[in-house]
Design a protein around this motif. Sequence first.
Motif, mmCIF file in Angstrom:
data_model
loop_
_atom_site.group_PDB
_atom_site.id
_atom_site.type_symbol
_atom_site.label_atom_id
_atom_site.label_comp_id
_atom_site.label_asym_id
_atom_site.label_seq_id
_atom_site.Cartn_x
_atom_site.Cartn_y
_atom_site.Cartn_z
ATOM 1 N N TYR A 64 0.784 -1.202 -0.026
ATOM 2 C CA TYR A 64 0.159 -0.030 0.062
ATOM 3 C C TYR A 64 0.962 1.286 0.196
ATOM 4 C CZ TYR A 64 -3.984 2.981 1.190
ATOM 5 O OH TYR A 64 -4.999 4.066 0.971
ATOM 6 N N ASN A 65 0.768 1.866 -1.159
ATOM 7 C CA ASN A 65 1.918 2.891 -1.250
ATOM 8 C C ASN A 65 1.178 4.297 -1.376
ATOM 9 O OD1 ASN A 65 4.284 4.396 -1.740
ATOM 10 N ND2 ASN A 65 4.748 3.148 -3.427
ATOM 11 N N ILE A 66 0.200 4.608 -0.425
ATOM 12 C CA ILE A 66 -0.248 5.931 -0.499
ATOM 13 C C ILE A 66 0.085 6.727 0.855
ATOM 14 C CG2 ILE A 66 -2.594 7.073 -0.389
ATOM 15 C CD1 ILE A 66 -3.924 5.051 -2.200
ATOM 16 N N HIS A 67 0.571 7.792 0.947
ATOM 17 C CA HIS A 67 1.096 8.594 2.049
ATOM 18 C C HIS A 67 -0.205 9.017 3.046
ATOM 19 C CE1 HIS A 67 5.220 8.684 0.790
ATOM 20 N NE2 HIS A 67 5.027 9.622 -0.253
ATOM 21 N N ASP A 68 0.170 8.603 4.121
ATOM 22 C CA ASP A 68 -0.780 9.039 5.218
ATOM 23 C C ASP A 68 -0.176 10.293 5.814
ATOM 24 O OD1 ASP A 68 -2.327 9.801 7.352
ATOM 25 O OD2 ASP A 68 -2.296 7.723 8.438
ATOM 26 N N VAL A 69 -0.341 11.610 5.203
ATOM 27 C CA VAL A 69 0.149 12.721 5.387
ATOM 28 C C VAL A 69 0.047 13.282 6.885
ATOM 29 C CG1 VAL A 69 0.516 15.319 4.798
ATOM 30 C CG2 VAL A 69 0.449 13.347 2.823
ATOM 31 N N VAL A 120 11.125 18.882 -8.481
ATOM 32 C CA VAL A 120 9.980 17.947 -8.302
ATOM 33 C C VAL A 120 10.355 16.969 -7.218
ATOM 34 C CG1 VAL A 120 8.587 15.808 -9.144
ATOM 35 C CG2 VAL A 120 9.179 18.042 -10.578
ATOM 36 N N VAL A 121 11.703 16.824 -7.093
ATOM 37 C CA VAL A 121 12.188 15.793 -5.901
ATOM 38 C C VAL A 121 12.053 16.493 -4.529
ATOM 39 C CG1 VAL A 121 14.051 14.476 -5.121
ATOM 40 C CG2 VAL A 121 13.658 14.138 -7.299
ATOM 41 N N ILE A 122 12.431 17.659 -4.704
ATOM 42 C CA ILE A 122 12.761 18.243 -3.300
ATOM 43 C C ILE A 122 11.071 18.534 -2.902
ATOM 44 C CG2 ILE A 122 12.942 20.483 -2.472
ATOM 45 C CD1 ILE A 122 15.588 18.640 -2.776
ATOM 46 N N HIS A 123 10.183 18.734 -3.632
ATOM 47 C CA HIS A 123 8.779 19.100 -3.410
ATOM 48 C C HIS A 123 8.440 17.946 -2.913
ATOM 49 C CE1 HIS A 123 4.364 19.788 -3.558
ATOM 50 N NE2 HIS A 123 4.803 20.727 -3.132
ATOM 51 N N SER A 124 8.451 16.661 -3.719
ATOM 52 C CA SER A 124 7.891 15.279 -3.030
ATOM 53 C C SER A 124 8.368 15.197 -1.494
ATOM 54 C CB SER A 124 8.669 14.280 -3.945
ATOM 55 O OG SER A 124 8.250 13.075 -3.563
ATOM 56 N N TYR A 125 9.472 15.178 -1.458
ATOM 57 C CA TYR A 125 10.027 14.748 0.064
ATOM 58 C C TYR A 125 9.638 15.948 0.977
ATOM 59 C CZ TYR A 125 12.105 10.629 -2.266
ATOM 60 O OH TYR A 125 12.095 9.488 -2.755
ATOM 61 N N ARG A 126 9.293 16.939 0.699
ATOM 62 C CA ARG A 126 8.730 18.028 1.657
ATOM 63 C C ARG A 126 7.300 17.776 2.022
ATOM 64 N NH1 ARG A 126 12.726 23.558 0.678
ATOM 65 N NH2 ARG A 126 14.636 22.285 0.755
ATOM 66 N N VAL A 127 6.669 17.815 0.767
ATOM 67 C CA VAL A 127 5.131 18.040 0.891
ATOM 68 C C VAL A 127 4.712 16.577 1.708
ATOM 69 C CG1 VAL A 127 4.410 16.647 -1.355
ATOM 70 C CG2 VAL A 127 2.914 18.563 -0.313
ATOM 71 N N ARG A 128 5.256 15.469 1.574
ATOM 72 C CA ARG A 128 4.896 14.209 2.228
ATOM 73 C C ARG A 128 4.824 14.339 3.872
ATOM 74 N NH1 ARG A 128 8.628 9.607 -0.074
ATOM 75 N NH2 ARG A 128 8.124 10.814 -1.838
ATOM 76 N N TYR A 129 5.626 15.230 3.973
ATOM 77 C CA TYR A 129 5.523 15.496 5.754
ATOM 78 C C TYR A 129 4.845 16.658 6.145
ATOM 79 C CZ TYR A 129 9.351 12.124 5.947
ATOM 80 O OH TYR A 129 9.874 10.809 5.789
ATOM 81 N N GLY A 130 4.129 17.152 5.041
ATOM 82 C CA GLY A 130 3.219 18.535 5.419
ATOM 83 C C GLY A 130 3.985 19.716 5.779
#
Length: 293
Positions: free
Chosen positions: A127-132, A203-213
């Motif tokens: 299950y690969n959906i983030h629980d932000v 894109v990479v930097i945003h991905s790893y910042r937005v997943r933590y809110g």
Amino acid sequence: MKRVRAGVLDVAYAEIGPPDGPPAVLLHGFPYAAHACAAAGEILAGAGVRCLIPSLRGYGATRFRDAATPRSGEQAALGADLLAFLDALGIERAVLAGYDWGGRAACVVAALWPERAAGLVTCGSGYNIHDVARSGRPAAPEAECRLWYQYYFQSERGRAGLTADRAGIARLLWRQWSPNWAFDAQTFAASAAAFDNPDFVDVVIHSYRVRYGLVPGDPAYAQIEARLAPQPRIGVPTVVLEGGDGGVFPPQSERGDAERFTGPYAYRRLPGIGHNVPQEAPEAFAEAVRSLV
């Protein structure tokens, strides 16, 4: 390589196999490239499957159509990109197969638009959906240390480091995440060329910042993120492939994330295989796809 206008992107993709064969979309992750799915695609093409292998946003020859579009790496954007790709090619239903970012896109579409997924192949625990909302909860120290790159990317020093040596960081992660995979320089170079995309770092930097809110997402995907927030179950036929020797999150269960799936479900652990399942075990990946066609 072919190109198609799909949503906010001009997507570069490879197509292998008979054009009238049952379709399957094979999706790569970070820090990899579409090349990771090539061998599995050739196997499937030989079995009569029409394989479509796109480069994700920020990778390879895929480009944003508008300079003003936010360079988001959030899960809703990846899912929306996959849905737009299916629409642009006129594909009503396909087997969706991927790992890491690509597996996330496949899970998002399978969860929210199940009518578009003939089946799902997802790697890792499944299950690969983030629980932000719960992303701030710490894990065990052993698990936290494996996520060094994610914490590094929260800082401007991390952005500068990725900008200066994106191939160096990727090579290190390949080694850490797949300790038994003896890839050579030519194999790495074939994928590393995709990191020269002008949008890769953003894109990479945003991905790893937005997943933590820690940063806002693109408002265009707010409704999709709201639908993902309750962690919807996935009901399409699913095969989970988990590397037995992955260096990100070692296997924790003999059933993966079985409780998050409500349809036909199979879990297969691959001894000796690391994080990059399609490239390390193309036969197993291809067989999983073929079982759902």
